[in-house]
Structure formats: structure tokens, C-alpha cells
Design a protein around this motif. Sequence first.
Motif, PDB file in Angstrom:
ATOM      1  N   ASP A  81       0.836  -1.215   0.000  1.00  0.00           N
ATOM      2  CA  ASP A  81       0.000   0.000   0.000  1.00  0.00           C
ATOM      3  C   ASP A  81       0.864   1.255   0.000  1.00  0.00           C
ATOM      4  OD1 ASP A  81       0.489  -0.999   2.768  1.00  0.00           O
ATOM      5  OD2 ASP A  81      -0.447   0.889   3.319  1.00  0.00           O
ATOM      6  N   SER A  96      -7.689  -9.986  -9.770  1.00  0.00           N
ATOM      7  CA  SER A  96      -7.784  -9.981  -8.296  1.00  0.00           C
ATOM      8  C   SER A  96      -8.941  -9.097  -7.870  1.00  0.00           C
ATOM      9  CB  SER A  96      -6.483  -9.453  -7.707  1.00  0.00           C
ATOM     10  OG  SER A  96      -6.266  -8.130  -8.158  1.00  0.00           O
ATOM     11  N   LEU A  97     -10.121  -9.327  -8.467  1.00  0.00           N
ATOM     12  CA  LEU A  97     -11.268  -8.458  -8.182  1.00  0.00           C
ATOM     13  C   LEU A  97     -11.855  -8.779  -6.812  1.00  0.00           C
ATOM     14  CD1 LEU A  97     -12.863  -8.663 -11.728  1.00  0.00           C
ATOM     15  CD2 LEU A  97     -11.280  -6.966 -10.804  1.00  0.00           C
ATOM     16  N   LEU A  98     -12.487  -7.770  -6.215  1.00  0.00           N
ATOM     17  CA  LEU A  98     -13.077  -7.958  -4.889  1.00  0.00           C
ATOM     18  C   LEU A  98     -14.390  -8.713  -5.042  1.00  0.00           C
ATOM     19  CD1 LEU A  98     -12.305  -4.383  -3.541  1.00  0.00           C
ATOM     20  CD2 LEU A  98     -11.106  -6.508  -2.992  1.00  0.00           C
ATOM     21  N   SER A  99     -14.459  -9.844  -4.363  1.00  0.00           N
ATOM     22  CA  SER A  99     -15.573 -10.767  -4.533  1.00  0.00           C
ATOM     23  C   SER A  99     -16.902 -10.145  -4.077  1.00  0.00           C
ATOM     24  CB  SER A  99     -15.271 -12.026  -3.717  1.00  0.00           C
ATOM     25  OG  SER A  99     -16.305 -12.930  -3.849  1.00  0.00           O
ATOM     26  N   MET A 101     -18.515  -7.679  -5.157  1.00  0.00           N
ATOM     27  CA  MET A 101     -18.643  -6.217  -5.235  1.00  0.00           C
ATOM     28  C   MET A 101     -18.838  -5.763  -6.680  1.00  0.00           C
ATOM     29  SD  MET A 101     -15.903  -5.087  -2.306  1.00  0.00           S
ATOM     30  CE  MET A 101     -16.078  -3.334  -2.515  1.00  0.00           C
ATOM     31  N   ASP A 105     -17.654  -0.317  -7.129  1.00  0.00           N
ATOM     32  CA  ASP A 105     -17.016  -0.444  -5.813  1.00  0.00           C
ATOM     33  C   ASP A 105     -15.577  -0.942  -5.938  1.00  0.00           C
ATOM     34  OD1 ASP A 105     -19.178   0.535  -4.465  1.00  0.00           O
ATOM     35  OD2 ASP A 105     -20.027  -1.426  -3.978  1.00  0.00           O
ATOM     36  N   ASN A 106     -15.348  -1.889  -6.858  1.00  0.00           N
ATOM     37  CA  ASN A 106     -13.981  -2.376  -7.072  1.00  0.00           C
ATOM     38  C   ASN A 106     -13.038  -1.228  -7.406  1.00  0.00           C
ATOM     39  OD1 ASN A 106     -12.972  -5.391  -7.379  1.00  0.00           O
ATOM     40  ND2 ASN A 106     -15.207  -5.397  -7.660  1.00  0.00           N
ATOM     41  N   VAL A 109     -12.734   1.517  -4.421  1.00  0.00           N
ATOM     42  CA  VAL A 109     -11.811   1.114  -3.345  1.00  0.00           C
ATOM     43  C   VAL A 109     -10.371   1.402  -3.778  1.00  0.00           C
ATOM     44  CG1 VAL A 109     -10.828  -0.885  -2.146  1.00  0.00           C
ATOM     45  CG2 VAL A 109     -13.305  -0.609  -2.265  1.00  0.00           C
ATOM     46  N   GLU A 146     -17.059  -9.885 -10.834  1.00  0.00           N
ATOM     47  CA  GLU A 146     -16.591 -11.235 -11.196  1.00  0.00           C
ATOM     48  C   GLU A 146     -17.581 -11.986 -12.092  1.00  0.00           C
ATOM     49  OE1 GLU A 146     -16.036 -12.947  -7.310  1.00  0.00           O
ATOM     50  OE2 GLU A 146     -18.028 -12.258  -6.765  1.00  0.00           O
ATOM     51  N   GLU A 157      -9.577  -4.694 -14.013  1.00  0.00           N
ATOM     52  CA  GLU A 157      -8.231  -4.713 -13.413  1.00  0.00           C
ATOM     53  C   GLU A 157      -7.468  -3.441 -13.765  1.00  0.00           C
ATOM     54  OE1 GLU A 157      -7.435  -7.358 -10.942  1.00  0.00           O
ATOM     55  OE2 GLU A 157      -5.615  -7.513 -12.131  1.00  0.00           O
ATOM     56  N   ARG A 160      -8.957  -0.431 -12.050  1.00  0.00           N
ATOM     57  CA  ARG A 160      -8.535  -0.390 -10.637  1.00  0.00           C
ATOM     58  C   ARG A 160      -7.123   0.162 -10.507  1.00  0.00           C
ATOM     59  NH1 ARG A 160     -10.299  -3.441  -6.551  1.00  0.00           N
ATOM     60  NH2 ARG A 160      -8.371  -4.566  -6.229  1.00  0.00           N
TER      61      ARG A 160
END
Length: 253
Positions: A81, A96-99, A101, A105-106, A109, A146, A157, A160
Motif C-alpha cells: 500500500d 484480483s477483483l473484490l468478490s 462487489m 465499488d472495485n 476502493v 466477477e 483490473e 482499478r
Amino acid sequence: MATASPPPPPLLRVENLSKVFGGVTALNGVGFEVYPGEVVGLIGPNGAGKTTLFNVISGLLPPSGGTIAFCGRSIGGLRPDEICALGAVRTFQSASLLSGMTVWDNVHVASLFRPAERARTESAAACTRRALAFCGLEDCRDEIAETLSIGDQKRVEIARAMATGPKLLMTDEILAGLNAADSEGILQMLQGLKREGISIIFVEHDVRSVMRISDRVVVIAQGRKLAEGEPDAVARMPEVISVYLGGRYAQGV
Ligand SMILES: Nc1ncnc2c1ncn2[C@@H]1O[C@H](COP(=O)(O)OP(=O)(O)OP(=O)(O)O)[C@@H](O)[C@H]1O
């Protein structure tokens, strides 16, 4: 007499980098630079150390030795980070998407990790909207990420990564599993990011795409840098043909 202006300082300088896993030396004295706005293709056979190099530069793994400087600052051993907030971000081989969401939102974040100087000039929502528009994702912003096609998941991806406000984007086999049309869309997106001044390290086994969009190519094999140069020159190097490209690429097959 006019004097030539000095070259800009590199955005990223990797020197003598090593990474050892028990008895396996995954990186052994690797060094290279990435300059502002440059696309550097990083190629090499399976197990050469490409993903490990990304893992170490992005802070997922600590280096065993050597130095990594980003914008003139040592980043070796910082947290992911912290490195992201400085402006270096990577994508993963598997999305590596946020499950569970949404696309919005992906990306939203991710925008929370943008550098402080960007946060002062652009809100997280504005940053998210811009990344979605750039990646052609406005129409599916409310869908669960997803559940999208693999091509659209790769776009998310990139959105993001873009939302973090990077100076350097490292893409790890972003074209894997994509059809020709989706690959072309992603390549054009990467070229668009370059036009925005973002530097890219492009890890990819699709050598034609690497040669097409890279300003410079670095070749690694067995954890060591084997060669480096402009795409055409690298494609003609006998050691690169022997270790990775084979004769078929040189013959245009
Ligand atoms: N966490 C780990 N523990 C032990 N060995 C590892 C680990 N990660 C990578 N390696 C080893 O380090 C070497 C380099 O692997 P790496 O995944 O970086 O190669 P790569 O060039 O990305 O390969 P590919 O093109 O197949 O993705 C390999 O020998 C691999 O088995």
C-alpha cells in the motif's frame, strides 16, 4: 554550440536485485531502469523470475538483496500500500477483483489508494468515474465484477490500477486467455495510458504484442538479465532466440 540536455532521471531503477526462496534463486543480480512515459516489455521463459520481480518491486515480497528506487526514493521492503501510494501499481496474472462487489465499488476502493497530491485535486468518486470512462466500463458499473466476461474483468483490473493514480503500471500477463478483439482493446488501453504519461512494465508471453507496444525490451532467464534493447534488436539477438523466442518468431511464423 548547443549542449545536449541531460536524460531525465529514471522513474524506476532496479540494481543488483536478488530473491531467494530456500534453495531456489528466483532473481540473481537483476538491474534495469524505466524512464517516464516509457513502455518496457519484460519477457523470458516460464520460471524466469518475471512475476517474482513484480512481487518484489510492488512490495508483496521483500528483496533478498539489491536496491529498488522509485522516483529517487528507496522502496525495497516497503508495504504494497505504501508503494501504491507512491505511484507504482501492478495487476495480477489472475484477476484480483473484490468478490461480490460491483465494478464501481472495485474501482472506488482502488481510488482510495491514490497519491496524496492527486487526492487534493480529484475526489475518489471523480477518479473512479474517469477510470471507468477510460476503460469503457460505464455501462456495467453496477454489475458484480466477477460475473463479467474475462475480457471485461481485465478492463476492471486496469481501471482499478488506473484509479490509484499511478506513475508506473506493471501488467502481469494481462492478455492471457483473451480473444483477439479483447486483446486489441487492452493493448489500445495501455497505449492510451502511455499517452497520459504513465510508464508501463509489460510482462507477456504474446511476443508480438510485446514487440508492438514496447519502447524497450528486457529479457530475463533463470533469474538473470539476459538482454536489453529496442524490440527489433532484441528479436534478432541469437541468445534471445536460443533461450526464448525460437526461430519461428524471427521468421514471422
Ligand atoms: N513463493 C515461492 N516459493 C518458492 N519458489 C518460488 C516462489 N515463487 C516463485 N518461485 C520460483 O521462482 C522461480 C521464478 O518464478 P516466477 O513465477 O517468478 O517466474 P515467471 O517468469 O513469472 O514464470 P511464468 O512465465 O511461468 O509466470 C521459479 O523457479 C518458481 O518456481
